[in-house]
Design an enzyme around this catalytic site. Structure first.
Site, mmCIF file in Angstrom:
data_model
loop_
_atom_site.group_PDB
_atom_site.id
_atom_site.type_symbol
_atom_site.label_atom_id
_atom_site.label_comp_id
_atom_site.label_asym_id
_atom_site.label_seq_id
_atom_site.Cartn_x
_atom_site.Cartn_y
_atom_site.Cartn_z
ATOM 1 N N CYS A 119 -4.707 13.166 13.234
ATOM 2 C CA CYS A 119 -4.643 11.669 12.931
ATOM 3 C C CYS A 119 -4.370 10.945 14.367
ATOM 4 C CB CYS A 119 -3.454 11.421 12.070
ATOM 5 S SG CYS A 119 -3.023 9.697 12.048
ATOM 6 N N LYS A 141 0.919 -1.231 -0.027
ATOM 7 C CA LYS A 141 0.058 0.024 0.239
ATOM 8 C C LYS A 141 0.767 1.302 0.044
ATOM 9 C CE LYS A 141 -1.861 1.694 3.953
ATOM 10 N NZ LYS A 141 -1.185 2.939 4.302
ATOM 11 N N ASN A 142 1.774 1.251 0.911
ATOM 12 C CA ASN A 142 2.674 2.534 1.022
ATOM 13 C C ASN A 142 3.627 2.414 0.077
ATOM 14 O OD1 ASN A 142 1.240 2.883 3.248
ATOM 15 N ND2 ASN A 142 2.877 2.445 4.652
ATOM 16 N N ILE A 199 8.754 7.021 16.691
ATOM 17 C CA ILE A 199 8.501 7.689 15.336
ATOM 18 C C ILE A 199 7.090 8.613 15.483
ATOM 19 C CG2 ILE A 199 7.836 7.470 12.794
ATOM 20 C CD1 ILE A 199 10.703 6.489 13.644
ATOM 21 N N ARG A 234 -8.320 -0.215 5.124
ATOM 22 C CA ARG A 234 -7.481 0.590 4.689
ATOM 23 C C ARG A 234 -6.209 0.206 3.994
ATOM 24 N NH1 ARG A 234 -6.701 6.182 7.926
ATOM 25 N NH2 ARG A 234 -5.379 6.206 5.850
ATOM 26 N N ARG A 255 1.306 14.562 12.831
ATOM 27 C CA ARG A 255 1.548 14.403 11.533
ATOM 28 C C ARG A 255 1.535 15.547 10.760
ATOM 29 N NH1 ARG A 255 -0.604 8.739 9.729
ATOM 30 N NH2 ARG A 255 1.156 8.913 8.470
ATOM 31 N N ARG A 311 -4.088 10.832 5.089
ATOM 32 C CA ARG A 311 -3.154 11.901 5.155
ATOM 33 C C ARG A 311 -1.965 11.618 4.090
ATOM 34 N NH1 ARG A 311 -2.129 13.818 8.756
ATOM 35 N NH2 ARG A 311 0.060 13.932 8.324
ATOM 36 N N ASP A 352 5.226 0.604 11.996
ATOM 37 C CA ASP A 352 3.925 0.074 11.626
ATOM 38 C C ASP A 352 3.879 -1.573 11.824
ATOM 39 O OD1 ASP A 352 3.905 1.646 8.420
ATOM 40 O OD2 ASP A 352 3.289 2.446 10.428
HETATM 41 C C1 EPZ Z 1 4.806 6.921 6.280
HETATM 42 O O1 EPZ Z 1 3.959 7.853 7.027
HETATM 43 C C2 EPZ Z 1 3.652 5.760 6.237
HETATM 44 N N1 EPZ Z 1 2.838 5.964 5.331
HETATM 45 C C3 EPZ Z 1 3.068 5.260 7.783
HETATM 46 O O2 EPZ Z 1 2.668 4.164 7.375
HETATM 47 C C4 EPZ Z 1 4.542 5.071 8.418
HETATM 48 O O3 EPZ Z 1 3.966 4.733 9.833
HETATM 49 C C5 EPZ Z 1 5.580 6.088 8.650
HETATM 50 O O4 EPZ Z 1 5.960 6.562 7.195
HETATM 51 C C6 EPZ Z 1 6.624 5.892 9.295
HETATM 52 O O5 EPZ Z 1 7.527 4.778 8.963
HETATM 53 C C7 EPZ Z 1 2.906 6.047 3.932
HETATM 54 O O6 EPZ Z 1 3.942 5.791 3.580
HETATM 55 C C8 EPZ Z 1 1.739 6.267 2.962
HETATM 56 P P1 EPZ Z 1 6.737 10.352 8.264
HETATM 57 P P2 EPZ Z 1 4.539 9.507 6.705
HETATM 58 O O7 EPZ Z 1 6.865 11.787 7.430
HETATM 59 O O8 EPZ Z 1 5.435 9.669 5.753
HETATM 60 C C9 EPZ Z 1 6.973 13.788 11.533
HETATM 61 C C10 EPZ Z 1 0.510 2.924 7.919
HETATM 62 O O9 EPZ Z 1 0.135 2.230 8.824
HETATM 63 N N2 EPZ Z 1 6.705 14.540 10.394
HETATM 64 O O10 EPZ Z 1 7.991 9.371 7.863
HETATM 65 O O11 EPZ Z 1 3.347 10.203 7.129
HETATM 66 C C11 EPZ Z 1 5.860 12.952 11.751
HETATM 67 O O12 EPZ Z 1 4.679 13.385 12.524
HETATM 68 C C12 EPZ Z 1 1.084 4.427 7.842
HETATM 69 O O13 EPZ Z 1 0.593 2.427 6.812
HETATM 70 C C13 EPZ Z 1 6.846 16.054 10.733
HETATM 71 O O14 EPZ Z 1 6.802 16.444 11.838
HETATM 72 O O15 EPZ Z 1 5.475 9.453 8.027
HETATM 73 C C14 EPZ Z 1 6.346 11.653 12.373
HETATM 74 O O16 EPZ Z 1 6.251 11.797 13.738
HETATM 75 C C15 EPZ Z 1 0.603 5.073 9.216
HETATM 76 N N3 EPZ Z 1 6.542 16.893 9.589
HETATM 77 C C16 EPZ Z 1 7.768 11.457 11.691
HETATM 78 O O17 EPZ Z 1 8.015 13.033 11.264
HETATM 79 C C17 EPZ Z 1 6.528 16.334 8.317
HETATM 80 O O18 EPZ Z 1 6.350 17.302 7.393
HETATM 81 C C18 EPZ Z 1 7.784 10.465 10.704
HETATM 82 O O19 EPZ Z 1 6.862 10.760 9.658
HETATM 83 C C19 EPZ Z 1 6.439 15.026 8.149
HETATM 84 C C20 EPZ Z 1 6.673 14.287 9.148
#
Ligand code: EPZ
Length: 422
Positions: A116, A22-23, A328, A398, A121, A92, A306
C-alpha cells in the site's frame, strides 16, 4: 483518469454537510455476513471503497440492495466464503470479511492485501487473533486460508500494537465464538464503538467497546437489525481545515464534534475560531495565517493519522516552523513533495516533517498518491494563487462522496475534468 481543476483564492462560506463514515460502514457491511437475516444500514456513503465491499459480500453469496438511501444486506446463505485477489488488491479493508466468514461458515479464503502506498500494512495481528479463537490458519499463494469446522471458542486476545481493523475483525469473530473473549489493547476509535453498537442490535453481548478492553460473551446466532452509521470524522476534519486554509467562515453540519476534538484543539491553538453551532455542527472561522503548532499522530483519541496530510497543508502557510510527526504509518508523507511543487517548504526526516510556513502557495499540476494525500492537495489548491490541476483523483473518490460538488457549493472554484478536456 479524472482530474480536479481548482482556482485558489476564494474563502469558503456557508455549510458543508458530512456523509456517513466510510471506516464505520466498511466493518458494518462485513458484520452483515454474521446473520442469515436481513440487515439495513442507513447513511452509508456512496464512495468507491463501499462499492468494493458490496462486491465482496455479493461474491460470498449475500444479496445487497439499495432501498431509498439505505443499504439492505441479506446473507441468507454464503456458498463462497472467499475474498479474491482482484478485489482485495484494490482495498486493504477487505480483510474485514475474514473474521465474519470464519465465524459464520467455519472457513474463509481471503487474499492477503498487497502493498500500500502509505506502508506495508500486514494483517499478522488479525491472523494471530483469530488463531487465538481456535481458527487453523495457513498462508499460501498469497491467500489466508482459515478453518474452524467446530466453530470458534472465546479466549484472551492481546494486540501487540493497536489495530483498528484488527480489533474489528476479531470482534466480529468473537460474537459467535463459544464462551468469553477479552480483547486487550483494543482500538478505541469511534468506528469500533459504532460496529459494537450494530452487533449489539443484532443480539451480540459486548462490553467496553470504545475502551482498550472489550469483553464479548459469544452467542449461538445473531438476528437482523437496522443501524445508522456515525458521521465521517475524517471528512469532517477535512472540511474544518478546508474552511480554515481558505480563510473562510463555514459551518460543518451532520458531524460529531467530540470525534474531531483533537483537531479542533490544535486549530484553536493555531488561531482559528471553532464554535459549537449545534450538537452536530461546528462553525469555523479563520481570517489569518495560522500560528505554527506541532502535531504528532496517535491512535484515537489522539490526533488522527488520516488528518495529518490535510493539517500539513494548512501549516505550509503558518507564521513560523512547525513539526508534524507520523507515528502510525511508515510512509505517509507522499503529499509533501507535491505540496513543495506549490511552493511549500517541507523537510522530511524519518517520521518527522519540518514545515517552514510561507506567505502563500502557487497553483501547480500535482499528483495524488493516496486517499488523504489527495485531500491535502485539494486544500492547498483552494488557497494557492492561480490554477492547480490534481491528477489521479480516483484516490479521492475512494473515501469522499462528491467532494467537488460539496466544496463548489461552499464557494470553491473547483471542477472535475476528464483528462481529454485539459
Ligand atoms: C484503519 O486502517 C483505517 N482504515 C485507516 O484509514 C487508518 O489510517 C488506520 O486505521 C489508522 O487509524 C479503516 O478503518 C478501513 P491499523 P487499519 O491496523 O486498520 C500496523 C483511510 O484513509 N499493523 O490500525 O488497516 C499497520 O501497518 C484509511 O481511510 C500491523 O503491523 O490500520 C499500521 O502501521 C487509511 N499488523 C498500524 O499497525 C496488522 O495486522 C496501525 O494500523 C495490522 C496493523
Amino acid at each position: 483518469m479524472d482530474k480536479f481543476r481548482i482556482v485558489g483564492g476564494t474563502p469558503l462560506s456557508g455549510q458543508l454537510a458530512v456523509s456517513g463514515s466510510k471506516n464505520s460502514a466498511l466493518p458494518a457491511l462485513a458484520a452483515c455476513l454474521l446473520t442469515d437475516e436481513p440487515v439495513v444500514l442507513r447513511r452509508v456513503p456512496n464512495v468507491k471503497d463501499i462499492s468494493t465491499m458490496r462486491e465482496l459480500l455479493e461474491y460470498a453469496g449475500a444479496r445487497v440492495r439499495d432501498e431509498e438511501g439505505r443499504v439492505r444486506v441479506h446473507a441468507k446463505t454464503l456458498d463462497r466464503p472467499e475474498a479474491p485477489y482482484e478485489v482485495v488488491k484494490t482495498m486493504r479493508a477487505s480483510s474485514l470479511v475474514l473474521g465474519p466468514l470464519v465465524a459464520r461458515t467455519g472457513r474463509a479464503r481471503v487474499s492477503m492485501p498487497g502493498g500500500c502506498a502509505i506502508g506495508a500494512r500486514p494483517i499478522n495481528f488479525h491472523v494471530s487473533a483469530l488463531e487465538q479463537l481456535g481458527a487453523r490458519i495457513e498462508q499460501a499463494h498469497g491467500y489466508v486460508e482459515a478453518q474452524a469446522p467446530e466453530g470458534l471458542r472465546g479466549g484472551p486476545i492481546h494486540f501487540d500494537r493497536i489495530t483498528v481493523t484488527g480489533t474489528e475483525d476479531v470482534l466480529m469473530a468473537a460474537v459467535l465464538a463459544r464462551g468469553e473473549t477479552v480483547i486487550r489493547n483494543a482500538a478505541r476509535e469511534p468506528e469500533v464503538k459504532d460496529l459494537a453498537d450494530l452487533l449489539t442490535a443484532m443480539g451480540a453481548k459486548i462490553q467496553g467497546a470504545g475502551t482498550s478492553i472489550i469483553r464479548v460473551q459469544g452467542v449461538e446466532r445473531l438476528h437482523g437489525a437496522e443501524h445508522t452509521i456515525i458521521p465521517d470524522r475524517i471528512e469532517a476534519g477535512t472540511f474544518l481545515l478546508a474552511a480554515a486554509i481558505s480563510g473562510g467562515d463555514v459551518t460543518v453540519t451532520e458531524c460529531c464534534p467530540e470525534h474531531v476534538a483533537a483537531l479542533t484543539t490544535k486549530m484553536e491553538l493555531a488561531g482559528a475560531e471553532v464554535d459549537l453551532a449545534a450538537t452536530d455542527a461546528l462553525r469555523v472561522r479563520c481570517a489569518r495565517r495560522p500560528k505554527p503548532i506541532d502535531v504528532t499522530t496517535e491512535e484515537y483519541p489522539g490526533f488522527a493519522t488520516d488528518l495529518q496530510a490535510q493539517y500539513m497543508a494548512w501549516m505550509t502557510l503558518a507564521e513560523g516552523i512547525s513539526f508534524v510527526t507520523e507515528t502510525i504509518f511508515e510512509n505517509r508523507f507522499m503529499h509533501a513533495p507535491e505540496l513543495a511543487r506549490m511552493g511549500a517548504s517541507i523537510r522530511i526526516e524519518g517520521r518527522q516533517a519540518i514545515i517552514a510556513g510561507r506567505e502563500q502557495l502557487l497553483g501547480a499540476q500535482v499528483l495524488a498518491s493516496d486517499l488523504r494525500a489527495s485531500a491535502s492537495l485539494v486544500l492547498a489548491a483552494l488557497v494557492a494563487r492561480g490554477e492547480s490541476v490534481i491528477d489521479r483523483v480516483y484516490h479521492m473518490d475512494r473515501g469522499y462522496e462528491r467532494i467537488e460538488e460539496k466544496l463548489a457549493a461552499a464557494g470553491a472554484n473547483i471542477e472535475r475534468v476528464q483528462a481529454r478536456d485539459l
